[in-house]
Design an enzyme around this catalytic site. Structure first.
Site, mmCIF file in Angstrom:
data_model
loop_
_atom_site.group_PDB
_atom_site.id
_atom_site.type_symbol
_atom_site.label_atom_id
_atom_site.label_comp_id
_atom_site.label_asym_id
_atom_site.label_seq_id
_atom_site.Cartn_x
_atom_site.Cartn_y
_atom_site.Cartn_z
ATOM 1 N N ASP A 59 23.618 -74.523 -105.705
ATOM 2 C CA ASP A 59 24.243 -73.798 -106.803
ATOM 3 C C ASP A 59 24.069 -74.559 -108.117
ATOM 4 O O ASP A 59 24.262 -75.777 -108.164
ATOM 5 C CB ASP A 59 25.740 -73.656 -106.480
ATOM 6 C CG ASP A 59 26.459 -72.750 -107.449
ATOM 7 O OD1 ASP A 59 26.122 -71.561 -107.502
ATOM 8 O OD2 ASP A 59 27.372 -73.238 -108.151
ATOM 9 N N GLU A 77 14.410 -86.644 -93.209
ATOM 10 C CA GLU A 77 14.917 -87.402 -92.059
ATOM 11 C C GLU A 77 15.545 -86.475 -91.029
ATOM 12 O O GLU A 77 15.482 -86.726 -89.825
ATOM 13 C CB GLU A 77 15.972 -88.421 -92.503
ATOM 14 C CG GLU A 77 15.361 -89.684 -93.071
ATOM 15 C CD GLU A 77 16.359 -90.484 -93.895
ATOM 16 O OE1 GLU A 77 17.580 -90.393 -93.629
ATOM 17 O OE2 GLU A 77 15.908 -91.187 -94.825
HETATM 18 C C1 GLC Z 1 26.253 -69.837 -109.572
HETATM 19 C C2 GLC Z 1 26.760 -68.783 -108.616
HETATM 20 C C3 GLC Z 1 27.850 -68.013 -109.297
HETATM 21 C C4 GLC Z 1 28.964 -68.958 -109.667
HETATM 22 C C5 GLC Z 1 28.444 -70.095 -110.531
HETATM 23 C C6 GLC Z 1 29.430 -71.207 -110.642
HETATM 24 O O1 GLC Z 1 25.579 -69.307 -110.642
HETATM 25 O O2 GLC Z 1 25.714 -67.994 -108.185
HETATM 26 O O3 GLC Z 1 28.332 -66.971 -108.508
HETATM 27 O O4 GLC Z 1 29.959 -68.269 -110.364
HETATM 28 O O5 GLC Z 1 27.288 -70.669 -109.973
HETATM 29 O O6 GLC Z 1 29.497 -71.931 -109.444
#
Ligand code: GLC
Ligand code: MG
Length: 530
Positions: A205, A267
């Site tokens: 993310d 790993e």
């Molecule tokens: C990313 C996710 C989104 C979230 C953001 C903050 O873009 O896809 O849904 O709100 O990160 O974590």
């Protein structure tokens, strides 16, 4: 299909990955919220659909201010979604069905309820606990800098003793300081924890966000530019891609993190992978995340951001392949996810929007590399206009703009009225489903050979025959505003973005995204074998 039992396979290089948005996929316990046992019970749908893997959005302990992207404990499952043993069952059952499992890792920020942030609040100014986050002072009446939250408003919130902390997203999502060695050490443990439980890979993310420019200087906003806040949904992207100066994103230091994660994944085995969510400015900056000693893939948002135009699609295909080819990575393609307006609706909605969505999907599925599908697109679902009282997206709460709830409405499985088999009995889901979804359920579409579900199943079945053998080279034979013709190995793809039918080239028609009689109608794509 890549062999699940072959530990040396780089299965992701030509795979189709299905994104499961946990809250909205399937509810097992009748609380109206999707959960892990719900996903497990519906895995046969994914196997029948013919995808290779599923990516599951965060299901860890979380107060759910951003529906799981605010993690309070990275090593446990939120009771809303089940238990660690439910997670183990899900992975085991998926593997039995030949499906790989990718989980979501959220390293840019924690929840404000994470024990580290709670300790930082308690410990006070200048403490080692605060040094895991980005706490700063500011003169009275001012903020530490001019950065905006992606969800609207300033990126800073003040705590009781007067200091401010940085949050590029919601105020309940404080950004970590990746220059503090405790932070990378913690995430390496988290990756190992999930690898030990048998997951096959990670979706990272906000992968481009971890490091900010060290000085935290102001962002320069040109006169013709909009400030970087409240962008969600207005241009279908998570961050403003038209601001040239980005001291908060895509800093060079982030690549050292991914070099060390590469070693860690290696790993664990050659069949482990990571895919970056990185809203970078260009295909070239995207490609930097997938250099041979970094991550395996990065979402290619250029495809999702392209307009309905053959010329625009051709440009994205050519520039993407040119960018990833030198680093040897496999390209990725995506049309919808839980952060953007569903592509049926982006392309106009109704019958035209659906025809275009199917045509764009068929074109995407012909390309080398991986396609990422978002739950519900195989049913042709549209963006739902969620009533204000049911909206939960933090960006709606911060800005009063519509937000992302409309692409997160729970999946209709069966029956003729809500909850359409989403959960047991009559229990209604956390966002109400529209009244007119009876014909869109999995059950209804499975019985109809002309349905969008049947189309996806056909496309994925035929794709399996050539995905690993058709090669990585794509020749764009023709592209103007209206028509795109491309060839990949034995496959010819024609996409008609115009308004009048076009002649099909010679060849055996393998599949079309809509009815074809001699010529290829507007808003339709076809696969032919030369
Ligand atoms: C990313 C996710 C989104 C979230 C953001 C903050 O873009 O896809 O849904 O709100 O990160 O974590
Ligand atoms: Mg539930």
């Amino acid at each position: 299909m890549a062999d699940l039992n072959d530990p040396t396979t780089q299965w992701w290089r030509n795979s189709v990955v299905y994104q499961v948005y946990v809250r909205s996929f399937a509810d097992s316990d009748g609380d109206g919220i999707g959960d892990l046992p719900g996903i497990t019970s519906r895995l046969p749908h994914l196997a029948e659909l013919g995808v290779d893997a599923l990516w599951i959005t965060p299901f860890y302990t979380s107060p759910q201010h951003d529906h799981g992207y605010d993690v309070a404990d990275y090593r446990d499952v939120d009771p809303l979604f089940g238990t660690l043993s439910d997670a183990d069952d899900l992975v085991a059952r998926a593997h039995e069905l030949g499906l790989r499992v990718v989980v979501d890792i959220v390293p840019n920020h924690t929840s404000s309820e994470h024990e580290w942030f709670q300790a930082a609040l308690a410990a006070g100014k200048g403490s080692p606990e605060r040094a895991r986050y980005l706490f700063r002072d500011a003169p009275d009446g001012e903020l530490p800098n001019n950065w905006g939250s992606v969800f609207g408003g300033p990126a800073w919130t003040q705590v009781d003793d007067g200091q401010w902390y940085l949050h590029l997203f919601d105020s309940t999502q404080p950004d970590l300081d990746w220059r503090n060695p405790e932070v990378p050490a913690m995430f390496e443990d988290v990756l190992r924890f999930w690898l030990d439980r048998g997951v096959d890979g990670f979706r990272i993310d906000v992968a481009h966000g971890l490091f900010k420019v060290e000085s935290l200087r102001d962002q320069e906003v040109g006169e013709d530019e909009r400030p970087s806040s409240g962008q969600v949904n207005t241009d279908h992207s998570m961050v403003s891609l038209d601001l040239k100066d980005e001291p908060m994103w895509d800093q060079p230091e982030v690549h050292d993190v991914y070099r060390s994660w590469h070693r860690l994944l290696d790993e664990a085995g050659p069949d482990k992978m990571a895919v970056a969510e990185a809203w970078t400015q260009t295909p070239e900056s995207m490609a930097a995340f997938v250099r041979p000693d970094e991550l395996d893939q990065a979402f290619n948002f250029a495809w999702l951001l392209a307009d309905w135009s053959a010329e625009a699609f051709a440009r994205v295909i050519t520039s993407t392949l040119a960018a990833v080819e030198p680093v040897g990575a496999s390209p990725t393609w995506v049309l919808s996810n839980h952060d953007v307006v569903r592509h049926t609706t982006r392309y106009g909605g109704g019958a035209v929007g659906l025809a275009r969505a199917r045509a764009a999907t068929l074109t995407m599925l012909a390309l080398p590399g991986s396609s990422y599908l978002y739950q519900g697109e195989e049913l042709g679902l549209e963006q739902v206009d969620v009533a204000p009282e049911h909206r939960q997206d933090p960006s709606w709460l911060r800005t009063g703009e519509v937000g992302r709830d409309g692409c997160r409405v729970p999946i209709p499985w069966s029956g003729t009225q809500a909850p359409y088999g989403f959960g047991p009995g009559e229990a209604q889901p956390w966002i109400p489903q529209p009244d007119d979804w009876a014909a869109l359920t999995v059950e209804a579409q499975a019985a109809d050979p002309g349905s969008t579900l049947a189309f996806y199943r056909d496309a994925l079945r035929i794709r399996r025959e050539f995905a690993w053998t058709a090669g990585d080279k794509v020749d764009v034979l023709d592209s103007d505003d209206d028509v795109l013709v491309l060839r990949r190995g034995p496959l010819t793809v024609v996409l008609n973005c115009g308004t009048t039918p076009v002649e099909l080239p010679e060849g055996e028609l393998l599949l079309a995204s809509g009815p074809v009689e001699g010529t290829l109608p507007a808003n339709t794509a076809a696969w032919l074998r030369a």
